[in-house]
Design an enzyme around this catalytic site. Sequence first.
Site, PDB file in Angstrom:
ATOM      1  N   GLY A   1       3.371  -2.798   8.077  1.00  0.00           N
ATOM      2  CA  GLY A   1       3.654  -3.247   9.196  1.00  0.00           C
ATOM      3  C   GLY A   1       5.012  -3.694   9.380  1.00  0.00           C
ATOM      4  O   GLY A   1       5.351  -4.416   8.695  1.00  0.00           O
TER       5      GLY A   1
ATOM      6  N   GLU B   1      -6.731  -5.055   3.317  1.00  0.00           N
ATOM      7  CA  GLU B   1      -6.672  -6.068   2.362  1.00  0.00           C
ATOM      8  C   GLU B   1      -7.991  -6.120   1.609  1.00  0.00           C
ATOM      9  O   GLU B   1      -8.658  -7.201   1.528  1.00  0.00           O
ATOM     10  CB  GLU B   1      -6.504  -7.655   3.278  1.00  0.00           C
ATOM     11  CG  GLU B   1      -5.162  -7.801   3.820  1.00  0.00           C
ATOM     12  CD  GLU B   1      -4.513  -8.990   4.037  1.00  0.00           C
ATOM     13  OE1 GLU B   1      -5.081  -9.982   3.439  1.00  0.00           O
ATOM     14  OE2 GLU B   1      -3.921  -9.315   5.135  1.00  0.00           O
TER      15      GLU B   1
ATOM     16  N   THR C   1       0.969  -1.207  -0.191  1.00  0.00           N
ATOM     17  CA  THR C   1      -0.062  -0.106   0.159  1.00  0.00           C
ATOM     18  C   THR C   1       0.927   1.308   0.014  1.00  0.00           C
ATOM     19  O   THR C   1       1.892   1.390   0.595  1.00  0.00           O
ATOM     20  CB  THR C   1      -0.959   0.003   1.285  1.00  0.00           C
ATOM     21  OG1 THR C   1      -0.416  -0.276   2.511  1.00  0.00           O
ATOM     22  CG2 THR C   1      -2.094  -1.016   1.309  1.00  0.00           C
TER      23      THR C   1
END
Lengths: 708, 708
Positions: free
Chosen positions: A184, A437, A145
């Site tokens: 992350g 997601e 992303t």
Amino acid sequence: MANLEMQTLAKERANPPFDVEAMAISLHGSKERLEYKRRVMQELERIPAFFNDDIYDLTKDELRVRTFIKIGHIVNWLQKEDMATFRQRLELISILDPGFWTRFGVHLGLFSNCVASGSTPSQLAYWASQGMLSCHHFYGCFGMTELTHGSNVQGIKTTATFDRDADEFIIHTPELGATKWWIGGAAHSATHCAVFARLIIDGKDHGVKTFVVQLRDPYSFDNMPGVTIGDIGKKMGRDGIDNGYIQFTHVRVPRAHMLMRHTQVSRDGQVFEPPLQQLAYGALLTGRVMMSIDSSNIGKKAITIAGRYAAVRRQFKSDAKNEHETQLLDYPIHQRRLMPLLAQSIAFQYTGYQLSHMLEQMNEQLSSLEPGDPRLNEAIELLKSTHAASAGLKAFCTWGTLSAIEVCRQSLGGHGYSSYAGLAPLYADFAVHCTWEGDNTILALQLGRALMSAYEESRKGKKQGKALAYLNDIDAVLNYRCTSEKDLDTLAGVEAGWLTASAHFVKVAFDEFQRYLKAGDSREVAAEKCSQLRFVAGSVHTSGFIFRQFRAAVESMPDNNDGVKKALSTVALLYGLWQMEEKSGFLLRSGWLKPEQFDYVARRVTELCAELRAFAIPLIDSFSLSDFVINSPFGRHDGDVYRAYFDMIRRNNSPLKPHPYRDTLVKPLLNREIRETVSASDFMSIDDEIKEIQNELKEAAVSAQKKA
Amino acid sequence: MANLEMQTLAKERANPPFDVEAMAISLHGSKERLEYKRRVMQELERIPAFFNDDIYDLTKDELRVRTFIKIGHIVNWLQKEDMATFRQRLELISILDPGFWTRFGVHLGLFSNCVASGSTPSQLAYWASQGMLSCHHFYGCFGMTELTHGSNVQGIKTTATFDRDADEFIIHTPELGATKWWIGGAAHSATHCAVFARLIIDGKDHGVKTFVVQLRDPYSFDNMPGVTIGDIGKKMGRDGIDNGYIQFTHVRVPRAHMLMRHTQVSRDGQVFEPPLQQLAYGALLTGRVMMSIDSSNIGKKAITIAGRYAAVRRQFKSDAKNEHETQLLDYPIHQRRLMPLLAQSIAFQYTGYQLSHMLEQMNEQLSSLEPGDPRLNEAIELLKSTHAASAGLKAFCTWGTLSAIEVCRQSLGGHGYSSYAGLAPLYADFAVHCTWEGDNTILALQLGRALMSAYEESRKGKKQGKALAYLNDIDAVLNYRCTSEKDLDTLAGVEAGWLTASAHFVKVAFDEFQRYLKAGDSREVAAEKCSQLRFVAGSVHTSGFIFRQFRAAVESMPDNNDGVKKALSTVALLYGLWQMEEKSGFLLRSGWLKPEQFDYVARRVTELCAELRAFAIPLIDSFSLSDFVINSPFGRHDGDVYRAYFDMIRRNNSPLKPHPYRDTLVKPLLNREIRETVSASDFMSIDDEIKEIQNELKEAAVSAQKKA
């Protein structure tokens, strides 16, 4: 001695209409799975790093440290357990500590799966040799992303430009909006990143591919040259994860760092695309399946807390002669709030299992395929239907559980607002499932589009698979009607209703789509214009799908199994009818249900809630979540909620702790000297003084004039 | 130079169909109120203590300190502004900083109001002389809720026993469950508490009354003897409030510390009860009215963020030929998500105003009453209807806004999960409205019960007031039908639908109630059994009530008012029809709507969303919330969202900050030495050794035997 709350909960367990252990085994799929889960719960509870009594008070920074320590433990099992067993361990961890699960899951589920499924054999061997599988000199993150493009992969702007002379790719972030965002593990953990970037060769854009880029030196943990990493800070929940942003400034990687199982770039810069682009994305489905299963598990955790508390919490007396106040769980309205959510958590479980099974089948088929295999078409069909089903289930299961958590939280009354009750943190942690997601709304629309396509195909005579079999016989299905209230008393009857409603809205969406096409709209525009109907079709279809999985699971059980089948039949019927009530407008519109039959549905839901209430506590017990995993005084197995709540509050907010701002702030404010404000009247002479000054000036002027 | 996002937002403002300033004045009630609000926003923004750029990163402990500092500022205005103006200031503060608003509101709104409305004149004068009004040597908290009894005041267990000899009450917490719980201000601020306790005289329980009890010495801030206070710690939101628990151990207060305006206790212990118990509780309504208004304000804040971002966020191209990707706000499904919530925030506003007006009227009537006043009955009627309306509106407005915030949050995609977007903290702060000062479900049922009573009265010929006028002519109303789609195009037509649906469910709930009574149930049991229908009646009635207030407000506007009336008519129609779609099952069941007309409702909602979309940004601008109040980069007035977001992230997570656990945790894990595990094969000789030992022992035994 046991207090009233403890006695009450014991009484709830006195005469279950089924064998609780048999129910537990049934809900866990096997005795082995259940026992393994119990073992893992005990194992984790005894490890100091997993101590969670203080977890609700940890700041973001403290939580990140605590979470990293847990990674040090999990890698031990990663190296020792086989993957199937280890996945069961992770599933338990997802219930215990969602933030930790995700932080580790980014490395294992996203990065490693992405590399494993996208690599050639030599690439995979190379990354394994670098320590990928053991987190040794290696920790991965997943760079998909970007700031202005999230799960819309085709909009990604990071570039990977081939430098033919050096045989390297140059990874580059061309503008602020292309900054890798939400990554992350980036802020504090990762050494490597799977970067999604546009492949550019000789100025030509070949679309988005994946490149492994080293971010940091594992020994010094310094950033590699050209790599900028930042922390994106505080989030709604899952603060144990160190999400970050990454900017690349002309970072060079060898050509072999592009994952080349599907698309290849040769030494001279030729691009070989795979015959079937879709096959490259099969791996992304795993996350959706896990989220459906997680929706069931987290729903069970929430209802364990709310259900047990509702049994011991007493409020008002329904009859002045009663010795005690009434248990909340005995109020019909409270049954109405909680029992459907108990049913939902079980319904989602069967759907999650089924989806997981579809995915396994699909992965097996895909991995056994050779180029030109005649079973390719079949595999693609399976991929398409798994894709559509998983999109809808991810969306509606995560939405369903998110609101279930909130209803459970509110059902605790004021105490639900305390972090120590566990439901507010659960909500904050779970909420991300609705947008990551694949945003839920977009996924629901994808399912809607798949349903319209399937309908179009079936009209052309193509048989649909099991999940969409109702389209094969749609004219009959559309004309099913609820002819008697008896239809609402059986699982088969209720299923018919869902089929009709599903068929109705798939057809209506398709017809609307056709109308726009005929009016001259492009397929894209027409699809957008009928998006609300697509959404409704996806919603109704998914409720029906979930109900059908539940029914099938129940009906496949042996008749004589310690009361399990009978109890679960009740639960399934409640789920199906409650969803009908929730979506009653659509059921009525489809014609299957008549307005006057609506009352019977509502009455039956109330009755079934009361039936389920009778065995709610044993059913919750069969979920087999230990007090350690629940981590809420309100969901304690022994029912001693108030003492436990009070003690937990005191352990985490010690009465011995001095007041932190008594002398600096409180006492100065309360004991401030209040002075009289100076007001205009204190200067009453000011106007006289003005006159005097003016007179003096005038006199001076006059005298000056005289002198002159 | 303005970037694309900024240009896009400017373009949205180019041709509003109404004068934005005129709209702003209309929505704020007057030019004066609007200008005062703007002044306060500017004033607060310039005070360092109100700096809020870092607010989302503050820990609970830091937030409490920051919040207390703000109290030091607010008391200045408290002393200078008249109460009506000061209340406007507080309303703005409730949007800016909900936690601070509540922390101060507990002293001012709960404690001081309670004392003011419950005191005799000399009592009030006394507490004022002690510094109550200026927070001088004095800070109040509100001791109603207990650990096992929340808003169920009649279940309270704390006792106030009269000691006739000493002319004192002894305040006592008899057991853990009676601990005062959730008391805002108790942990760190309060010197005094309004304690709700059972009045006990000579062993007789006279029910729950209110007593002012000193908790701490204002100079030393030490607890008074017998007072135990604790911190209840971390909450879902509003962490700036220092909620605490209090236990009293035989604490003595003079008799005059019992508030005696309504109930009096004489020197010799005689109790004089007021002729009308209800009159004592009028003061509690203020909170509900404020929550309805807050639902509107917070809804506007949320939609300002989501609406502006939807205008500048672009994703996918609907047509490959377009220069830019499509604005999210141009997607019909995104309009469907947000436009109804924009309408709802305005609908709640008119309802909040109306409810506030009802409350003022009621308070005026009540305060002008003398004992034996012939207007008493009229006042009681007004009290009853205000009570019922406020119960339903508190419940459904706070629920409506809570889910609106969540939908807005999700509409930001992944970024909604960042705390800096402002919506996650807003949700966490707002959620408490659903359970405090009366749990929403219980309040909704109270409204349902009031509706059944009104219906029963009206059947006996008693005329109902304006809010329930549909009951006066119920036979006709029940038979209204949507005869043509044109009925769905006018506010009057839509109102008819709501009347019929409301009447239908009130009647159905009442009939069910009667059936249970006839079957022999007590009134209490019968009411519980029909609680689901009561709930539905309350829900449908409230949607209709809100719509009717909106319609009445719009229709009372002058026709020629700069396009304001026309635009708001569209908004009102959308609200009414969207709610019909949301509750379509009930509309269909009532018979007013036919299943085939459902499609038209859905289509009109989609069309009205598109109409509203055209002027959504100017309408949001007219809410006049400054960037300071919004405090979200995504809701910025200038549209420069990504730069602002990136900068905010970097200000609060400095790139210069060193990695907090690199050397202690990360490097040791990544660079750990992996040693070979010792396996059984390393000890292959162990079995030989065992044999050897056994042989030796055997030989020794044999030789010992020989010797013996």
